[in-house]
Each structure stands twice: as C-alpha cells, then as structure tokens.
Design a protein around this motif. Structure first.
Motif, short mmCIF file in Angstrom:
data_model
loop_
_atom_site.label_atom_id
_atom_site.label_comp_id
_atom_site.label_asym_id
_atom_site.label_seq_id
_atom_site.Cartn_x
_atom_site.Cartn_y
_atom_site.Cartn_z
N GLY A 1 -4.46 -4.02 5.37
CA GLY A 1 -5.17 -3.15 4.44
C GLY A 1 -5.19 -1.71 4.93
O GLY A 1 -4.58 -1.37 5.95
N PRO A 2 -5.91 -0.84 4.21
CA PRO A 2 -6.01 0.57 4.59
C PRO A 2 -6.62 0.74 5.96
O PRO A 2 -7.45 -0.06 6.41
CB PRO A 2 -6.90 1.17 3.50
CG PRO A 2 -6.81 0.22 2.35
CD PRO A 2 -6.63 -1.13 2.97
N ASP A 3 -6.25 1.80 6.64
CA ASP A 3 -6.80 2.12 7.95
C ASP A 3 -8.30 2.42 7.83
O ASP A 3 -8.74 2.97 6.82
CB ASP A 3 -6.07 3.35 8.51
CG ASP A 3 -6.42 3.59 9.97
OD1 ASP A 3 -5.74 3.03 10.83
OD2 ASP A 3 -7.39 4.35 10.22
N LEU B 1 -9.49 4.92 -6.50
CA LEU B 1 -9.29 5.25 -5.09
C LEU B 1 -8.84 4.02 -4.29
O LEU B 1 -8.12 4.16 -3.30
CB LEU B 1 -10.57 5.84 -4.50
CG LEU B 1 -10.95 7.21 -5.07
CD1 LEU B 1 -12.30 7.67 -4.54
CD2 LEU B 1 -9.87 8.25 -4.74
N ARG B 2 -9.24 2.84 -4.71
CA ARG B 2 -8.74 1.62 -4.07
C ARG B 2 -7.22 1.54 -4.25
O ARG B 2 -6.48 1.22 -3.31
CB ARG B 2 -9.43 0.40 -4.65
CG ARG B 2 -9.05 -0.91 -3.93
CD ARG B 2 -9.71 -2.11 -4.60
NE ARG B 2 -11.16 -1.97 -4.65
CZ ARG B 2 -11.87 -1.95 -5.76
NH1 ARG B 2 -11.27 -2.06 -6.94
NH2 ARG B 2 -13.18 -1.84 -5.71
N ARG B 3 -6.76 1.87 -5.43
CA ARG B 3 -5.32 1.86 -5.67
C ARG B 3 -4.63 2.96 -4.85
O ARG B 3 -3.54 2.76 -4.33
CB ARG B 3 -5.04 2.06 -7.16
CG ARG B 3 -3.56 2.09 -7.52
CD ARG B 3 -3.35 2.08 -9.02
NE ARG B 3 -1.94 2.19 -9.35
CZ ARG B 3 -1.46 2.15 -10.59
NH1 ARG B 3 -2.29 1.99 -11.62
NH2 ARG B 3 -0.15 2.26 -10.81
N TYR B 4 -5.29 4.11 -4.75
CA TYR B 4 -4.72 5.21 -3.97
C TYR B 4 -4.60 4.83 -2.50
O TYR B 4 -3.57 5.11 -1.85
CB TYR B 4 -5.59 6.45 -4.13
CG TYR B 4 -5.06 7.69 -3.45
CD1 TYR B 4 -3.76 8.14 -3.68
CD2 TYR B 4 -5.87 8.42 -2.59
CE1 TYR B 4 -3.28 9.29 -3.06
CE2 TYR B 4 -5.40 9.58 -1.98
CZ TYR B 4 -4.10 10.01 -2.21
OH TYR B 4 -3.63 11.14 -1.60
N LEU B 5 -5.61 4.18 -1.95
CA LEU B 5 -5.55 3.77 -0.55
C LEU B 5 -4.42 2.76 -0.33
O LEU B 5 -3.73 2.80 0.69
CB LEU B 5 -6.89 3.17 -0.11
CG LEU B 5 -8.07 4.13 -0.01
CD1 LEU B 5 -9.25 3.43 0.66
CD2 LEU B 5 -7.70 5.39 0.76
N GLY B 6 -4.23 1.85 -1.28
CA GLY B 6 -3.13 0.91 -1.16
C GLY B 6 -1.79 1.62 -1.17
O GLY B 6 -0.87 1.26 -0.41
N PHE B 7 -1.68 2.65 -1.99
CA PHE B 7 -0.46 3.44 -2.05
C PHE B 7 -0.21 4.17 -0.73
O PHE B 7 0.91 4.17 -0.20
CB PHE B 7 -0.56 4.45 -3.20
CG PHE B 7 0.48 5.52 -3.20
CD1 PHE B 7 1.76 5.27 -3.68
CD2 PHE B 7 0.19 6.78 -2.71
CE1 PHE B 7 2.73 6.27 -3.68
CE2 PHE B 7 1.14 7.78 -2.69
CZ PHE B 7 2.42 7.53 -3.17
N LEU B 8 -1.27 4.79 -0.17
CA LEU B 8 -1.11 5.51 1.10
C LEU B 8 -0.74 4.55 2.23
O LEU B 8 0.08 4.88 3.10
CB LEU B 8 -2.41 6.26 1.43
CG LEU B 8 -2.79 7.42 0.50
CD1 LEU B 8 -4.10 8.04 0.97
CD2 LEU B 8 -1.68 8.47 0.45
N THR B 9 -1.35 3.37 2.25
CA THR B 9 -1.04 2.38 3.28
C THR B 9 0.42 1.97 3.19
O THR B 9 1.12 1.85 4.20
CB THR B 9 -1.94 1.15 3.11
OG1 THR B 9 -3.31 1.56 3.25
CG2 THR B 9 -1.62 0.09 4.16
N GLY C 1 2.53 4.37 4.90
CA GLY C 1 2.30 4.53 6.33
C GLY C 1 1.30 5.60 6.70
O GLY C 1 1.27 6.03 7.86
N ARG C 2 0.48 6.03 5.76
CA ARG C 2 -0.52 7.06 6.06
C ARG C 2 -1.79 6.38 6.58
O ARG C 2 -2.33 5.49 5.92
CB ARG C 2 -0.84 7.88 4.82
CG ARG C 2 0.37 8.49 4.14
CD ARG C 2 1.07 9.51 5.04
NE ARG C 2 2.13 10.19 4.31
CZ ARG C 2 3.41 10.07 4.58
NH1 ARG C 2 3.79 9.26 5.58
NH2 ARG C 2 4.31 10.74 3.89
N THR C 3 -2.27 6.80 7.73
CA THR C 3 -3.45 6.18 8.34
C THR C 3 -4.69 7.08 8.28
O THR C 3 -5.76 6.67 8.71
CB THR C 3 -3.16 5.83 9.80
OG1 THR C 3 -2.79 7.02 10.51
CG2 THR C 3 -2.04 4.79 9.90
N SER C 4 -4.53 8.28 7.75
CA SER C 4 -5.68 9.19 7.59
C SER C 4 -5.34 10.18 6.50
O SER C 4 -4.17 10.40 6.17
CB SER C 4 -6.00 9.94 8.90
OG SER C 4 -4.98 10.89 9.17
#
Length: 337
Positions: free
Chosen positions: A12-14, A46-54, A57-60
């Motif tokens: 999951g997201p960082d 934002l849950r979808r956005y965090l999944g996209f960032l993960t 490979g974005r951790t912050s």
C-alpha cells in the motif's frame, strides 16, 4: 501498541503519504468545516491518488512532480483496468482534492514546491441555455385561467412578468407593489395624467444591485388585473405586507410557491423541463432573435459582464443556421461542398 510502521501494508501507500493525506482531511474537517458528503468524496479521490503515486514509486509528496499530477488527470479521464473513465465534473473534483492536498503540504512545510499548481481541472462543456418557442410560451400562459379565482389572476401575472422581463424568480417574488411604476418620457415617475410613458419594474438583483426593466403590454395588463381584482382579496388574510405577489395566507409568495405555480401551468400545457430560468433564457433568446443588441439584453438581465450574456448569441446563431438551411435554395449544396 503496534506502530504505524508495524501496521503498514507493504503493497500500500507509504506511511508518509498516508500521514499527509490524514492531516489534510483533518484540516478540512476541523478548520474548513466541509460537509460530510464532500469529505467522503475527497477521501475516495485521494485514496485513488495515493494508489496511483504508489504505482509510480512515489513514497512522499516531496517526490511528486507536475507530470505525475498531469498523468493522474489523464487516467481519471481515460480510465484504467481498475477504474472506469470519469466525467468532467467528477474528474474536476478529484483534481481539486489533489491540488488542495499539495497546497496544504507546501503550507505545512512538508514539501518545498507545489507540483499541482499548474494542473487545471478539466473545463466542463459549455451548456447552451435552454429556451422554449414562442408558441410554447403562449401555451404555458394560456394554461392559467385568468378569469378564475384570485390565485389564478396572480399566477397569470407572475408568469407574464417572468417571461416579459426576464426576471430571476427571487427577483419576481421580491417585488413590492411600489416597485411597479410608470415613468414619463423624461424618466420621472408619471403622475397619472394620461401622458405617454412606460411601465417598469424595479428589480433587486445579485449583490443588491437595482435595475429598471420595462414591462410589456401583456404583462402590464395581467399585473393590473391582479392588483385590482385579486390582490385585495388575498391581502385580507395577511398583515399588510407590501409584497406584490401574495400567497393564500396574505403573505409574500415564496420562491417555492412560485415554482409550484410554474410547474402546475407547465403540466397543464403539456410542457416538460420548464423552469423559471427557462423563461429567463427564452426572454433573452427571443429578444436577440428579434434583433436586440446584446448590450441592451445584458442590462435587462442584470448581468455584470456582457460575456455572461453572449452565451445567448450562440443559441441565436444555431437558430439562424437552421432557418438558413431550411429556407435558402442553395443551402444544402453549400453545406455539402
């Protein structure tokens, strides 16, 4: 007690991303006081956005750049294996949530820059105002029995005034009796000596801005009939309000009451999707079709900017195109060329 790191899903997201989003949502709840439904939508976006960032490979949030945000918007509009494409309004709301998150993170010192600043929500398609034909307007007005009880005379006067002046429904029900006046040729209030003049309504529009709008012959007759033959009977049940349009209890007719009047007349006339704003749109469109200058229509509608009024010119251009195609002997040949 297990720490956030112990509970973290490795897929999951960082935790840093989760903390940032949680802080932003807390800010919206406590300091901004957003409605529960809006918060629920933002949380989902934002849950979808965090999944996209993960996935990228974005951790912050500090690692996010503008191309990331732009690609997220593209995914929203085009969809992906896990999500269907979003419409303009839904995608725009998600982008607003993402922009707010990054703005909050920069303000709180979590990031040095705001990578979402330059990414704009998708522009919704311009919806042309809906206008009804003159024959439908006449059917709507004829559906009110002006020879009936006092409320029928009131209803006819209200509908004639809405279409005859292009007033907003809040402006119409906000009229007082003294707001209907007659001006002489010099612009002064006429003294009733029979000299030529024009009847006008004084409307209070958005921001308290006042404007005078001429009242045509049909609307003036309907208002006069209501004032003489109906309003006194309705007023007997009330407490002496100066309101022009009264309800059955003698008080000022409400917006909801005026809506009900229009809805009932539209049903009797066999018309659907007719609203008070439809009458306002029809007023403007019919004026422009008749050759009125757009600046004059702007003043009559009470628009602060002519840009708002110019949307009606698109409607009339479509009408001109239809008339041309149906009437000119070589229109079809030209269109096919």
């Amino acid at each position: 007690m297990a720490t956030e790191a112990d509970q973290h899903d490795p897929n999951g997201p960082d935790p840093a991303l989760l903390r940032a989003v949680r802080g932003y949502l807390d800010h919206l709840t406590v300091e901004r006081g957003l409605a529960a439904n809006t918060l629920s939508s933002y949380r989902r976006d934002l849950r979808r956005y965090l999944g996209f960032l993960t996935e990228r490979g974005r951790t912050s949030l500090a690692a996010v750049d503008e191309p990331d945000v732009t690609e997220f918007l593209r995914r929203l509009r085009e969809g992906d294996p896990a999500h269907p494409p979003l419409g303009t309004n839904s995608a725009g709301r998600a982008v607003v949530a993402v922009r707010g998150l990054h703005r909050f993170a920069q303000r709180e010192g979590l990031t040095a820059d705001d990578p979402a600043r330059g990414v704009r929500p998708p522009t919704p398609p311009r919806r042309l105002p809906k206008a009804v034909s003159l024959s439908d307007i006449e059917s709507l007005l004829a559906a009110v029995d002006a020879e009936g009880d006092p409320r029928a005379l009131r209803d006819r006067a209200l509908l004639e005034l809405l279409y005859g002046t292009g007033a907003r429904i809040s402006e119409a029900v906000g009229l007082d009796v003294d707001d209907i006046t007659r001006l002489d040729d010099s612009g002064a209030v006429a003294d009733g000596d029979g000299r030529p003049g024009v009847s006008v309504a004084r409307f209070r529009g958005k921001g308290g801005k006042e404007r005078l709008v001429p009242i045509g012959r049909f609307a003036r007759r309907a208002v006069d009939a209501y004032l003489v033959r109906a309003r006194p009977a309705l007023a007997r049940s009330g407490r002496g309000t100066p309101a022009l349009f009264l309800n059955a209890r003698g008080g000022r007719l409400t917006r909801q009451g005026a809506w009900a009047v229009l809805r009932a007349a539209a049903e009797r006339a066999g018309l659907s999707d007719v609203s008070p704003h439809t009458l306002r749109h029809s007023f403007a469109t019919h004026l422009l079709d008749g050759g009125a200058d757009v600046r004059v229509v702007q003043e009559l509608l009470g628009h602060a900017s002519v840009t708002t009024t110019q949307v009606y010119t698109l409607v009339t251009v479509d009408r001109l195109r239809e008339v041309y195609a149906a009437s000119h002997p070589r229109a079809n040949a030209i269109e096919r060329a």
